[in-house]
Design a protein around this motif. Structure first.
Motif, mmCIF file in Angstrom:
data_model
loop_
_atom_site.group_PDB
_atom_site.id
_atom_site.type_symbol
_atom_site.label_atom_id
_atom_site.label_comp_id
_atom_site.label_asym_id
_atom_site.label_seq_id
_atom_site.Cartn_x
_atom_site.Cartn_y
_atom_site.Cartn_z
ATOM 1 N N HIS A 139 25.592 -46.507 -121.734
ATOM 2 C CA HIS A 139 24.031 -45.990 -122.558
ATOM 3 C C HIS A 139 23.571 -45.664 -121.410
ATOM 4 O O HIS A 139 22.784 -44.848 -121.082
ATOM 5 C CB HIS A 139 24.376 -46.842 -124.082
ATOM 6 C CG HIS A 139 22.423 -46.374 -123.989
ATOM 7 N ND1 HIS A 139 22.582 -45.152 -125.058
ATOM 8 C CD2 HIS A 139 21.168 -46.931 -124.109
ATOM 9 C CE1 HIS A 139 21.568 -45.235 -125.308
ATOM 10 N NE2 HIS A 139 20.937 -46.076 -124.785
ATOM 11 N N ARG A 140 23.946 -46.757 -120.434
ATOM 12 C CA ARG A 140 22.767 -46.421 -119.373
ATOM 13 C C ARG A 140 22.807 -44.766 -118.421
ATOM 14 O O ARG A 140 21.971 -44.522 -118.127
ATOM 15 C CB ARG A 140 23.277 -47.906 -118.236
ATOM 16 C CG ARG A 140 21.843 -49.261 -118.444
ATOM 17 C CD ARG A 140 22.519 -49.724 -117.879
ATOM 18 N NE ARG A 140 23.023 -50.440 -116.996
ATOM 19 C CZ ARG A 140 23.670 -51.496 -117.719
ATOM 20 N NH1 ARG A 140 22.676 -52.570 -117.991
ATOM 21 N NH2 ARG A 140 24.685 -51.848 -117.385
ATOM 22 N N GLY A 141 24.464 -44.591 -118.425
ATOM 23 C CA GLY A 141 24.664 -43.110 -117.171
ATOM 24 C C GLY A 141 25.034 -42.386 -118.799
ATOM 25 O O GLY A 141 24.422 -41.439 -118.222
ATOM 26 N N PHE A 142 25.199 -42.147 -120.122
ATOM 27 C CA PHE A 142 25.107 -41.191 -121.164
ATOM 28 C C PHE A 142 23.611 -41.084 -121.874
ATOM 29 O O PHE A 142 24.172 -42.560 -122.985
ATOM 30 C CB PHE A 142 26.231 -41.182 -121.213
ATOM 31 C CG PHE A 142 27.149 -40.967 -120.743
ATOM 32 C CD1 PHE A 142 27.385 -39.551 -120.115
ATOM 33 C CD2 PHE A 142 27.737 -41.780 -120.234
ATOM 34 C CE1 PHE A 142 28.020 -38.974 -119.381
ATOM 35 C CE2 PHE A 142 28.909 -41.151 -119.060
ATOM 36 C CZ PHE A 142 28.923 -39.699 -118.505
ATOM 37 N N PRO A 143 23.106 -41.586 -121.462
ATOM 38 C CA PRO A 143 21.870 -42.582 -122.710
ATOM 39 C C PRO A 143 21.835 -41.691 -124.381
ATOM 40 O O PRO A 143 21.719 -41.839 -124.995
ATOM 41 C CB PRO A 143 19.987 -42.489 -121.765
ATOM 42 C CG PRO A 143 20.634 -40.809 -120.887
ATOM 43 C CD PRO A 143 21.903 -41.209 -120.615
ATOM 44 N N GLU A 144 21.551 -40.119 -123.786
ATOM 45 C CA GLU A 144 22.288 -39.650 -124.996
ATOM 46 C C GLU A 144 23.369 -39.861 -126.000
ATOM 47 O O GLU A 144 23.461 -39.249 -127.809
ATOM 48 C CB GLU A 144 21.558 -37.862 -124.744
ATOM 49 C CG GLU A 144 23.164 -37.452 -124.501
ATOM 50 C CD GLU A 144 23.010 -37.235 -122.699
ATOM 51 O OE1 GLU A 144 23.121 -36.638 -122.364
ATOM 52 O OE2 GLU A 144 23.041 -38.711 -122.185
ATOM 53 N N ILE A 145 24.226 -41.061 -126.216
ATOM 54 C CA ILE A 145 25.398 -41.103 -125.970
ATOM 55 C C ILE A 145 25.220 -42.031 -127.526
ATOM 56 O O ILE A 145 24.982 -43.213 -126.693
ATOM 57 C CB ILE A 145 26.600 -41.248 -125.560
ATOM 58 C CG1 ILE A 145 26.979 -39.802 -124.647
ATOM 59 C CG2 ILE A 145 27.912 -40.732 -125.832
ATOM 60 C CD1 ILE A 145 27.689 -38.753 -126.046
ATOM 61 N N SER A 146 25.950 -41.800 -128.482
ATOM 62 C CA SER A 146 26.289 -43.245 -129.700
ATOM 63 C C SER A 146 26.882 -43.619 -129.166
ATOM 64 O O SER A 146 28.481 -42.889 -130.164
ATOM 65 C CB SER A 146 25.762 -43.148 -130.775
ATOM 66 O OG SER A 146 25.443 -44.088 -131.404
ATOM 67 N N PHE A 147 27.551 -44.751 -128.574
ATOM 68 C CA PHE A 147 28.576 -45.261 -128.159
ATOM 69 C C PHE A 147 29.080 -46.054 -128.286
ATOM 70 O O PHE A 147 28.681 -47.150 -128.171
ATOM 71 C CB PHE A 147 29.666 -44.496 -126.914
ATOM 72 C CG PHE A 147 30.653 -45.308 -126.464
ATOM 73 C CD1 PHE A 147 31.706 -44.651 -127.051
ATOM 74 C CD2 PHE A 147 30.808 -46.436 -125.121
ATOM 75 C CE1 PHE A 147 32.834 -45.315 -126.509
ATOM 76 C CE2 PHE A 147 32.123 -46.690 -125.116
ATOM 77 C CZ PHE A 147 32.617 -46.202 -125.669
ATOM 78 N N GLN A 148 29.912 -47.077 -129.586
ATOM 79 C CA GLN A 148 30.413 -48.816 -130.067
ATOM 80 C C GLN A 148 31.966 -48.344 -129.759
ATOM 81 O O GLN A 148 32.612 -48.105 -130.681
ATOM 82 C CB GLN A 148 29.991 -49.005 -131.044
ATOM 83 C CG GLN A 148 29.800 -50.790 -131.552
ATOM 84 C CD GLN A 148 29.488 -51.160 -130.197
ATOM 85 O OE1 GLN A 148 27.819 -50.913 -130.518
ATOM 86 N NE2 GLN A 148 29.998 -51.981 -130.231
ATOM 87 N N PRO A 149 32.811 -49.238 -128.923
ATOM 88 C CA PRO A 149 34.195 -49.364 -128.642
ATOM 89 C C PRO A 149 34.249 -50.297 -129.247
ATOM 90 O O PRO A 149 33.307 -51.266 -129.581
ATOM 91 C CB PRO A 149 33.683 -49.371 -127.101
ATOM 92 C CG PRO A 149 32.245 -50.253 -126.868
ATOM 93 C CD PRO A 149 31.378 -49.911 -127.584
ATOM 94 N N SER A 150 35.850 -50.530 -129.664
ATOM 95 C CA SER A 150 36.291 -51.737 -130.404
ATOM 96 C C SER A 150 37.234 -52.198 -129.798
ATOM 97 O O SER A 150 37.558 -53.377 -129.907
ATOM 98 C CB SER A 150 37.404 -50.635 -131.566
ATOM 99 O OG SER A 150 37.239 -50.396 -131.165
ATOM 100 N N SER A 151 37.398 -51.852 -128.180
ATOM 101 C CA SER A 151 38.422 -52.516 -127.539
ATOM 102 C C SER A 151 37.666 -51.860 -126.246
ATOM 103 O O SER A 151 37.384 -51.044 -125.255
ATOM 104 C CB SER A 151 39.310 -51.951 -127.830
ATOM 105 O OG SER A 151 39.757 -50.928 -127.727
ATOM 106 N N ALA A 152 37.993 -53.023 -125.156
ATOM 107 C CA ALA A 152 37.944 -52.732 -123.706
ATOM 108 C C ALA A 152 38.841 -53.025 -123.138
ATOM 109 O O ALA A 152 39.917 -54.414 -123.008
ATOM 110 C CB ALA A 152 36.561 -53.323 -123.992
#
Length: 1114
Positions: A139-152
């Protein structure tokens, strides 16, 4: 606008340095701020060592990468790479970039953990604390994106050392690097987060095992190899590859936090390239930077590594913000998902397209006007290799083109009877088909809700000699279908490509070869908003059709249901400069609404078009005539229709290209130009003086040009029509149903020797009747080395004499090229390429294998068309056929010059036979445990026989005595498609080339070890040896390549004038090697076949010897 060379800097380096100028005092990333790692976090640990690869890390959810959404496992390497497929052994250490496997490289370098001090940890983490932290970084890099990961996926390289090579660098002693990569994924997208802590990068270069010197590390992404028929490099992006940029990774950022870099790696936006974040340290997005001294535009420079190859970069552009200010825009993919991030107007961001481009020679840094780049959306590509030549780039030209070398590089040009830019060529006058996909997000009228459609089919049919194009776009929603009727130029670009050419002028295909991007902007006068059209043409696919992808986005006025649209004929001026074509025009269209109360109201509307076409042209041929700076496209008979029932949008246009018209000079009235010639639709119109012209039937048709008859359909063509008709897909405008296999026919209508299933990706070989050859089916991504069993048709013309053209004294290479054998003299180990000449013309044959008898100076060959085995003397005379019965597909052939026998492989009958040199006394040696036998050679002195079998399930190299006893497998491990085989009697080395592993290897049969001579071959077929060299034929380069065994390096290549596939190769020695075997004298005392064995011989009878006085004994 040009800047002095002293002020030029690499664009990505500038992007790395600019945040340091803008940022105020701030803390670097500490090691404690890395994502938690180590055994306590459940991490797996990569084994200590050099160039190691982990086992597959199976993922709970799919990782998305470029255009893939099905990656279910990754591999971690010592060398700073997370691989999306298992890296092959030959690429275990960093070498040529891009690699053949998918790669995510936070610090791609030759790293070492041999001493056990450094560690590499990795895991997949599903915990909310980790996924939430990853989401915050994104979100810091792409503030206009809504992103919620399920895995990393969390990978940490802790205190790894540089590989130093034989000469250790004192300044690298004790230096260690620590860095981390996190790959976060949701159901719709994946992001990479690279973390470089303070003092984490203590070295920035490592020793290259390939270059034998120190080279900088690299931050990069690569899609890996793509394609089913022929592999080619997929998309790849390099974001840092010089010392200065690498040093600043921990001090700078693209996400607003020092040492943290964020990239969008898998979504609808990354089909053509990874998208970096663009948040500047210490500033708001779009902050301005005053600079009174420098006037930066988009800057490009060469790469720091010579082995990078042709590399597309998404460079940051410094956009003019005012008289003396510059703002920093983002790099945005043109395929940004509308549901994730709204698109601003084109001026807000620099959009990047990756093009399929020709390779260019090394260039000095250049400055390019950013206004032009913002309009065209091009990613420029450069090559840092030394001058490129036809020898190693012939595969970049069409099979219907010739390649020529120039002082600065090479260029391709279509041969007579074909048109195009040399990279892509089609038969003049032949109808063309264009297939592609369309996606759209369109606001109709005043509606605030867009109409979205994806994966919609586009099909176009072009009558070249009239310049007429018919385009159909299917499954267009009726809510937008009528409102798209004015957009005839969506299909009109295809008309421009194949517009009738007036003398001295070129249509789009002649200029671009159908490889270009087009961005058009349509403004409807009196209507708010605009429509943006993006189209990417990707050249000719494996089916011979041009391919196109179209994207529509923006606003169009609403046209009432049931209306008709009329567009008057119009002209448009195209302005040409290097690699860029622009045009703009204002036109009218009339909308007639459905009849109401006896009246059909109509109204005239105006719209403005502005478009830019960007392509790559060959700049090396200074003698090529320059294009006119302005050409006029004349579009007549414009027809548009929307079929509401079928939901199909249709556009039809007639097009010609010529000079800017002022009146109607006589030259423009030639029937070829104005469409009144009356030539058959399968003929080309050839203009003559004033109004004279001739009609000439296209390739594949016969007649006087006014009437052309298609050459009688072949079995393959009939089968295609039957399958397509039964499936309801006979209409070229309808797509082939998924899962349906439709055979491919070659240019002459015969079954293409290699058939592939479009849905599964599997490929296999077929015989002349289209039947699958057993054991040839390969897995997706690999193409079997299939042989054509049908000779090409003999063109009318003077008869070619079949008599042998005697060879001058000396040693020669002999190689087969479909219907002829050529000779290439050797002087020492040097190919005297200017003296290469035809040795024998046999145009009705496809010659595969070659062998040479040094005693009688006789060359032997196999022919798979009749099939047969023939021979001819080097001294001249007519060739003779010595075997023509009971053959299937004879391929490899070998001569025992001491025992006076020939041996051959037959891949259709799956056997190996022996006979006397005149073809008599045949005996089958082996007919079991053979699937695809091909190469075969003899060791006459020792009495040994060797052969290859490229059986896809079990490739192998076998050996036996010449009498067929003591059969055993010599090589079985790490083989792919072993094709060619050669035995050097002087060094006792057995060498082979493998089109699956792309390697040349050698061994001494009496010793167990084998040597990899060279990796990275293109598609080797056959091989022979002489002196210190191997000489092999290559299917991709259509060349004979010299490979020095002493230094393991290709030293030269010869490309015949006729650019067709090369097959067998052998060495015509000036004298025989010394030595003898037990069959050398008096046929070894045998009544019939004398077959040598080590230290002895065996007397054998031929098969079917009833009533023959034959004695068998050992």
């Amino acid at each position: 606008m040009l800047a002095s060379s002293s002020r030029i800097r690499a664009a990505w380096t500038w992007a790395l340095l600019l945040p340091l100028l803008l940022a105020g005092p701030g803390g670097c990333l500490s090691r404690q701020e890395l994502f938690p790692f180590g055994p306590g976090q459940g991490d797996l640990e990569l084994e200590d060592g050099d160039d190691l690869v982990s086992p597959a890390l199976e993922l709970s959810g799919a990782l998305r990468f470029y255009d893939r959404s099905d990656i279910d496992s990754v591999y971690v390497t010592t060398n700073g790479i997370i691989a999306t497929s298992e890296p092959p052994a030959k690429e275990s250490h960093p070498g040529l970039f891009p690699p053949t496997f998918g790669a995510i490289g936070p610090f791609l370098a030759d790293l070492d953990t041999t001493d056990g001090l450094g560690k590499v940890y990795y895991r997949e983490d599903l915990s909310p604390s980790i996924t939430q932290r990853a989401a915050e970084c994104v979100h810091r890099g792409f503030p206009e994106i809504s992103f919620q990961p399920s895995s990393a996926v969390v990978v940490t390289w802790e205190s790894v050392a540089p590989y130093q090579g034989p000469s250790r660098e004192p300044d690298q002693e004790g230096k260690r690097n620590t860095f981390q990569a996190v790959l976060a994924s949701s159901d719709s997208s994946s992001y990479a987060i690279f973390l470089y802590p303070e003092d984490g990068l203590q070295f920035h270069m490592t020793f290259s095992k390939k270059e034998n010197n120190q080279v900088p590390a690299m931050v990069a992404f690569s899609q890996g190899s793509v394609g089913f028929l022929w592999k080619s490099n997929g998309a790849f992006n390099i974001f840092a590859n010089d010392r200065e940029s690498i040093e600043n990774l921990a001090k700078s950022s693209n996400s607003g936090q020092q040492g943290v870099w964020v990239f969008e790696i898998g979504s609808l936006a990354t089909t053509n390239g990874v998208v970096p974040a663009d948040v500047i340290l210490g500033t708001e997005d779009g902050a301005e930077y005053d600079d009174e001294d420098e006037d930066y535009d988009l800057v490009t420079t060469r790469l720091g590594l010579e082995d990078v190859g042709t590399t597309p970069f998404s460079y940051k552009a410094l956009r003019r913000g005012g008289a003396d200010t510059y703002s920093v825009p983002s790099v945005l993919s043109p395929r940004r998902a509308a549901t994730e991030r709204p698109l601003g107007p084109p001026t807000e961001r620099t959009r990047s397209f990756q093009l399929a481009v020709e390779t260019f020679h090394q260039q000095h840094p250049q400055v390019i006007d950013v206004d032009e780049v913002e309009e065209t959306g091009v990613v420029f590509s450069y090559n840092t290799d030394s001058r490129q030549t036809c020898a190693n780039n012939r595969h970049q030209c069409s099979v219907h083109a010739e390649c020529r070398d120039y002082a600065t590089g090479f260029c391709c040009s279509c041969v007579a009877g074909y048109t195009g830019n040399g990279r892509q060529c089609v038969a003049e006058g032949s109808p063309q088909r264009v297939n592609g996909k369309v996606k759209g997000r369109i606001f109709v009228g005043s509606s605030q809700i867009p109409i979205v459609f994806e994966n919609t089919d586009l099909h176009s049919y072009v009558v070249m000699n009239h310049g007429r194009s018919y385009t159909a776009i299917s499954t267009i929603p009726e809510t937008v279908g009528y409102s798209l009727l004015p957009l005839a130029p969506v299909g009109g670009i295809i008309g421009w490509m194949f517009a009738v050419e007036q003398d001295g002028f070129k249509n789009g295909f002649s200029i671009t070869g159908g490889e270009f991007t087009r961005q058009a902007e349509v403004t409807f006068v009196g209507h708010p908003g605009k429509l943006v059209i993006k189209q990417r043409f990707s050249g000719i696919d494996e089916h011979g059709h041009l391919t196109i992808d179209t994207e529509l986005e923006g606003h169009v006025p609403q046209i009432p249901f049931g209306s008709s649209v009329h567009i008057e004929p119009y002209t448009e001026l195209y302005h040409y400069s290097t690699s860029v074509i622009t045009s703009s025009s204002t036109r009218e269209y009339t909308v007639t609404e459905p009849e109401r109360e006896g009246a059909a109201p109509s109204r005239v509307y105006t719209y403005q078009w502005r478009q830019t076409i960007t392509f790559q042209e060959c700049v090396h041929d200074d003698s090529r005539p320059a294009l006119p700076s302005t050409q006029q496209l004349s579009v007549d008979s414009v027809f548009v229709l929307y079929n509401q029932e079928e939901r199909i949008l249709r556009y039809a246009l007639s097009n010609s290209i010529g000079p800017v018209r002022e009146g109607s000079p006589d030259a423009l009235q030639n029937p070829c130009y104005i469409g009144t010639h009356g030539c058959d639709t399968n003929a080309a119109c050839r203009p003559g003086p004033r109004t004279q012209f001739t009609c000439e039937c296209s390739i594949g048709f016969r007649g006087d040009g006014r009437t052309c008859y298609e050459v009688e359909k072949t079995r393959c063509q009939h089968e295609r029509e039957h399958i397509l008709g039964a499936a309801g897909a006979a209409d070229p405008q309808r797509p082939i149903p998924p899962g349906l296999f439709v055979p491919e026919c070659d240019a002459h209508g015969h079954y293409a020797p290699t058939q592939c299933h479009g849905s599964t990706g599997y490929c296999w070989c077929v015989d002349r009747d289209g039947r699958e050859v057993e054991g040839t089916r390969t897995r997706p991504g690999m193409t079997p080395p299939c042989l054509s069993t049908v000779a090409p048709p003999i063109h009318q013309g003077p008869a070619v004499p079949t008599a042998v053209i005697p060879l001058p004294p000396g040693t020669h290479l002999l190689f087969a090229q479909t219907g002829k054998i050529e000779r290439l003299p050797l002087e020492g180990n040097t190919m005297r390429k200017t003296e290469a000449k035809a040795f024998l013309h046999v145009p009705a044959k496809v010659i595969i294998g070659l062998a040479f008898d040094c005693v009688d100076k006789m060359v032997y060959w196999t022919d798979i068309t009749e099939p047969s085995i023939g021979r001819a003397s080097l001294h001249g005379g007519e060739p003779t056929t010595i075997v023509r019965q009971d053959l299937g597909s004879p391929e490899g052939i070998a001569v025992d010059h001491l025992g006076r026998n020939i041996f051959w492989t037959d891949s259709n009958l799956d056997r190996i036979e022996v006979a006397k040199l005149d073809g008599t006394q045949r005996r089958v040696l082996f007919e079991t445990d053979l699937v695809n036998p091909r190469g075969i050679v003899t060791d006459s002195v020792r009495g040994n026989l060797y052969w290859t079998d490229w059986n896809r399930d079990n490739p192998k190299i076998e050996t036996s005595y010449m009498d067929g006893t003591n059969r055993r497998i010599l090589v079985q491990d790490d083989l792919g498609l072993p094709n060619g085989l050669t035995f050097d009697a002087f060094s006792s080395q057995l060498c082979w080339v493998d089109a699956g592993t792309n390697r040349a290897e050698c061994l001494n049969p009496s010793q167990p070890s084998r040597r990899k001579v060279l990796e990275g071959l293109q598609y080797p077929f056959a091989v022979t040896s002489y002196g210190k060299n191997l000489y092999y034929t290559d299917w991709k380069m259509n060349s004979v390549v010299a490979l020095d065994l002493a230094i393991s390096k290709e030293t030269d290549a010869f490309q015949p004038h006729k650019q067709t596939r090369l097959y067998g190769i052998t060495t015509a020695l000036s004298q025989c090697p010394q030595g003898h075997n037990y069959c050398s004298v008096n046929n070894g005392g045998c009544t019939h076949l004398c077959l040598a064995t080590p230290g002895s011989r065996t007397c054998r009878c031929p098969d079917n010897t009833l009533g023959v006085d034959c004695i068998e004994r050992k």
